[in-house]
Design an enzyme around this catalytic site. Structure first.
Site, mmCIF file in Angstrom:
data_model
loop_
_atom_site.group_PDB
_atom_site.id
_atom_site.type_symbol
_atom_site.label_atom_id
_atom_site.label_comp_id
_atom_site.label_asym_id
_atom_site.label_seq_id
_atom_site.Cartn_x
_atom_site.Cartn_y
_atom_site.Cartn_z
ATOM 1 C CG HIS A 280 -115.101 56.094 21.197
ATOM 2 N ND1 HIS A 280 -114.071 56.832 20.659
ATOM 3 C CD2 HIS A 280 -115.500 55.227 20.221
ATOM 4 C CE1 HIS A 280 -113.847 56.448 19.408
ATOM 5 N NE2 HIS A 280 -114.694 55.465 19.128
ATOM 6 C CG ASP A 343 -117.991 54.995 17.146
ATOM 7 O OD1 ASP A 343 -118.596 55.260 18.203
ATOM 8 O OD2 ASP A 343 -116.974 55.604 16.774
ATOM 9 C CD GLU A 344 -113.521 54.380 15.566
ATOM 10 O OE1 GLU A 344 -112.899 54.569 14.502
ATOM 11 O OE2 GLU A 344 -113.581 55.227 16.472
ATOM 12 C CB ALA A 345 -117.197 48.688 20.826
#
Length: 539
Positions: A280, A343-345
């Site tokens: 992100h 998150d969401e790496a």
């Protein structure tokens, strides 16, 4: 973390009983000065969140032209709470309500600090008799929480900014109230769409009414960097220059951020800033080419995909960057926590992710803060004292849930934000114009009807430190959008965080929530009229 994971008669009788319980007339009663749907005298404790203990009895107190707000003037914080209360009551009641020393007069509304540590940092006792109201707390924060109960005991018209007819009565009896969880948060994503200081303040005021004590600000993402960092100035000036859909974006100067922190503190809320790492991060990567493994800055991003960006874990400059950002942000933030995302790496190899978190968490500690990370942090080794914010779903795999539960058994605290329960950007139904639906549709009952203590299998109840309602803003760009998606779900999440488990009952809650409708309207909140709630009929 947003886009990707994404009968007849008995019913009629039940509905009539529910309307009666909510104080809503089912026949043609003559209208009163207040909304025809709410009683002039609200039963004691009929507020949101539900109080821990309510003992009704005795005559009500009526706020009138002779009422004084009495406070120990030696306590500056208590005086500030008294001034806040007066600021709410004066416009609608039309009364002067002077704030005076507690020994200067008898009766009226008294705000009193006590050495009774049983009330804790946020607890309070509200006693209402014919001669006056006394709010007692161990700390000024407890007085502030008690003021929220007091204002909800009054008719909804008390929230209006012009003189209303009254009467202004508070039912007799005693409320004794302390929170279930110490962490009761709401998150506002100011990265996907930027929100000004004044818009954030408006949300802070809304949160205060429901005893929320943490404001989590999501300050960086692929679409925008929203906080000025002196040592890396292009993060804000360039990385903050756009948003989802290509609008102008924006960012907070350090003075702006300090003003948000100050205002939140005046409402007894702690700001929890988040810099999402190592994914992100497109706004940062676009601002500084050297943060990219290939040395080439990508273009600014205005879409809504996730998982495509990553800091370059092997580069030393990455950790210079992280150190500078955390140092400057920690210096601006008086609160305990600093959120590092995680998150969401999806574009960061797992080994790199673990190595990155091993290096970054000590930096947070070096600057005097405690780590919070999204629950993917448990895939690495959470620092001692760290909190993991769980955003999984009912359908999240058992293996992922067990990973988080195992970390909890090893001492990591949990903040629960299940996306299919308390993500405020999820659509209510398929017909909801705003929001997303990757976690499913989340109506009001679903958002309220779960137990944080028993939610995550295998996690000790003692590991649960609280709840938080995130509001992601891919589709949300105005105050009106915030109102529609946060209300009426936010009060239910606040109740999950504050009220004892024994008070949890959907049938009773929806009647109390229905009575909040006129208050929302008085506050200018254009809320979603869920058909699951027996809202008062429009006047």
């Amino acid at each position: 973390m947003s886009v990707r994971q994404r009968r007849t008669l008995p019913r009629v009788l039940g509905a009539l009983l529910l309307l009666a319980a909510a104080g809503i007339s089912c026949v043609g009663a003559a209208p009163t000065a207040h909304s025809a749907a709410e009683p002039a005298l609200r039963p004691l404790g009929r507020v949101v969140p539900a109080p821990a203990s309510v003992a009704p009895g005795g005559q009500p107190y009526t706020i009138n032209a002779a009422t004084r707000i009495r406070v120990d003037k030696a306590s500056r914080e208590s005086r500030a709470v008294a001034d806040y209360l007066a600021g709410i009551l004066r416009p609608s009641t039309g009364h002067a309500l002077p704030v005076v020393d507690e020994n200067a007069a008898a009766g009226g509304i008294r705000l009193r600090l006590t050495r009774d540590a049983a009330l804790g940092d946020e607890g309070y006792r509200l006693q209402s008799t014919r001669s006056g109201i006394t709010l007692t707390a161990h700390r000024p924060t407890g007085l502030f929480r008690g003021v929220q109960t007091l204002r909800q005991q009054l008719p909804a018209a008390v929230e209006k900014r012009t003189v209303q007819p009254g009467p202004w009565q508070v039912a007799g009896g005693t409320i004794t109230d302390t929170p279930r969880y110490a962490y009761r948060g709401a998150m506002l994503d100011v990265s996907r769409h930027f929100f000004t200081v004044e818009q954030v303040k408006r949300y802070i005021d809304q949160l205060a009414l429901y005893k929320i004590n943490k404001l989590h600000l999501h300050l960086s993402d692929d679409q925008g960097w929203r906080i000025a960092i002196d040592s890396w100035p292009r993060l804000a000036t360039y990385g903050g220059s756009t948003q989802v859909g290509g609008g102008p974006g924006g960012y907070y100067t350090k003075d702006d951020y300090k003003e948000i922190v100050r205002y939140a503190a005046s409402r007894h809320q702690e700001v929890v800033p988040e810099i999402d790492l190592p994914g992100h991060t497109n706004a940062a990567l676009a601002s500084y080419a050297e943060l990219n493994c290939n040395g080439v800055a990508p273009p600014l991003y205005t879409g809504t995909n996730v998982g495509f960006s990553s800091l370059c874990v092997p580069k030393e400059v990455t950790y210079d960057f992280v150190d500078d950002v955390i140092r400057e942000l920690a210096a601006l933030t008086p609160g305990k926590y600093l959120h590092i995302g995680g998150d969401e790496a999806h574009s960061t190899p797992h080994a790199d992710y673990v190595a990155f978190m091993d290096k970054v968490q000590p930096v947070v500690a070096k600057y005097g803060k405690t780590v919070i990370g999204w629950h993917q942090l448990t895939g690495a080794t959470p620092a001692e004292g760290a909190l993991a914010q769980y955003w999984g779903l009912d359908r999240t795999s058992a293996a992922e849930k067990e990973q988080v539960a195992a970390a909890a058994r090893n001492g990591t605290g949990l903040i629960l934000s299940p996306a299919d329960r308390v993500y405020l950007d999820m659509k209510y139904t398929k017909d909801t114009k705003l929001g997303l639906a990757w976690a499913g549709y989340v109506e009001v009952q679903r958002s309220y009807d779960w137990n944080p203590a028993a939610y995550l299998p295998g996690a000790p109840e003692s590991a649960v430190k609280g709840v938080e309602a995130p509001l992601w803003t891919e589709t949300i760009s105005t105050d009106a959008h915030v109102d529609q998606m946060a209300f009426p779900r936010l009060p239910g999440v606040a109740e999950l965080g504050w009220s004892p488990a024994a008070t949890h009952d959907w049938e009773q809650y929806k009647a109390r929530l229905a009575e909040q409708g006129p208050r929302f309207e008085a506050l200018g909140i254009d809320y979603y009229r869920s058909p699951q709630v027996p809202w008062p009929a429009a006047e």
